[in-house]
Scaffold this active site. Structure first.
Site, PDB file in Angstrom:
ATOM      1  N   GLU A 177      -5.416   4.154   2.949  1.00 25.44           N
ATOM      2  CA  GLU A 177      -4.407   3.307   2.340  1.00 25.44           C
ATOM      3  C   GLU A 177      -4.854   2.934   0.937  1.00 25.44           C
ATOM      4  O   GLU A 177      -5.905   2.340   0.753  1.00 25.44           O
ATOM      5  CB  GLU A 177      -4.173   2.051   3.176  1.00 25.44           C
ATOM      6  CG  GLU A 177      -3.716   2.350   4.600  1.00 25.44           C
ATOM      7  CD  GLU A 177      -3.436   1.093   5.406  1.00 25.44           C
ATOM      8  OE1 GLU A 177      -3.308   0.017   4.788  1.00 25.44           O
ATOM      9  OE2 GLU A 177      -3.348   1.196   6.627  1.00 25.44           O
TER      10      GLU A 177
ATOM     11  N   THR B 253       0.817  -1.211   0.000  1.00 24.38           N
ATOM     12  CA  THR B 253       0.000   0.000   0.000  1.00 24.38           C
ATOM     13  C   THR B 253       0.850   1.260   0.000  1.00 24.38           C
ATOM     14  O   THR B 253       2.033   1.211   0.265  1.00 24.38           O
ATOM     15  CB  THR B 253      -0.924   0.020   1.236  1.00 24.38           C
ATOM     16  OG1 THR B 253      -0.136   0.021   2.407  1.00 24.38           O
ATOM     17  CG2 THR B 253      -1.858  -1.170   1.235  1.00 24.38           C
TER      18      THR B 253
END
Length: 218
Positions: free
Chosen positions: A143, A66
């Site tokens: 994220e 991420t």
């Protein structure tokens, strides 16, 4: 109407609503495509900022790297975390949960090591907005996971994102395996949703760098 993520972030942790627990029944009954045939308010939501290091667990723990969005510059890595000030355009109008859309990593002006052509595409992404209760985050973050394998890290590069829809609420988990199962399903739902014509066209949104040398993956 439920409070936005930003409103919830202003509450004391002890009174903040706890995320519901994901169950096997929830996972079995999930739809493979969600939302209307075209984006509806508050979407599309535009985000931009500079990539910073995240928690380092997306790729190692979850197989889903991420990106982290820098608090002062406004952006988000393959999975990026976006601190509070960077995600205000999102957190001020949306609830915590998982979302989908498109994202692009843009080489900063004057950088001597630009992104490879295939890494500079506009790409599908999924985005988690909340506290990630399984890992007990203390701050609200966003994220972003771009569904693409990059040749190199891109810390310090600019990320641009257009968020187009909502997949599901933020959940807590009793195991990492259950979390991974939901993440993998989220990614497939996002790809299915983005196949619809009114969503596909946002891959060419002027928010992105659409130079002739940049490919678009729809």
């Amino acid at each position: 109407m439920s409070p936005t993520a930003l409103e919830v972030s202003k509450q004391e942790p002890e009174v903040r609503p706890a995320a519901k627990l994901s169950t096997a029944e929830f996972r079995v009954g999930r739809p493979e495509i969600v939302g209307p045939e075209k984006p509806e308010a508050p979407f599309p939501i535009v985000l931009v900022g500079r990539v910073q290091r995240g928690f380092g667990r997306g790729g190692k723990d979850l197989g889903c790297p991420t990106v982290l969005i820098d608090t002062h510059h406004g952006i988000g890595r393959t999975t990026a975390n976006l601190p509070d000030e960077s995600i205000t355009p999102m957190s001020s109008v949306a609830n915590t949960g998982v979302y989908y859309g498109y994202a692009q990593v843009v080489t900063p002006s004057g950088d001597s090591t630009p992104m490879h052509r295939k890494d500079a595409k506009v790409l599908p992404m999924v985005m988690s907005l909340g506290w990630n209760p399984f890992y007990k985050n203390e701050k609200l973050t966003a994220e972003i996971h771009i569904m693409h394998e990059f040749d190199k890290d891109f810390y310090g590069f600019e990320m641009r994102a257009v968020v187009l829809g909502y997949i599901r609420p933020e959940l807590d988990y009793t195991s990492r395996e259950a979390l991974i199962d939901d993440i993998e399903f989220d990614k497939q739902v996002a790809l299915n949703c983005l196949e619809r014509p009114e969503y596909r066209k946002y891959a060419q949104d002027p928010h992105f760098d659409l130079q002739p040398s940049v490919d678009i993956q729809i």
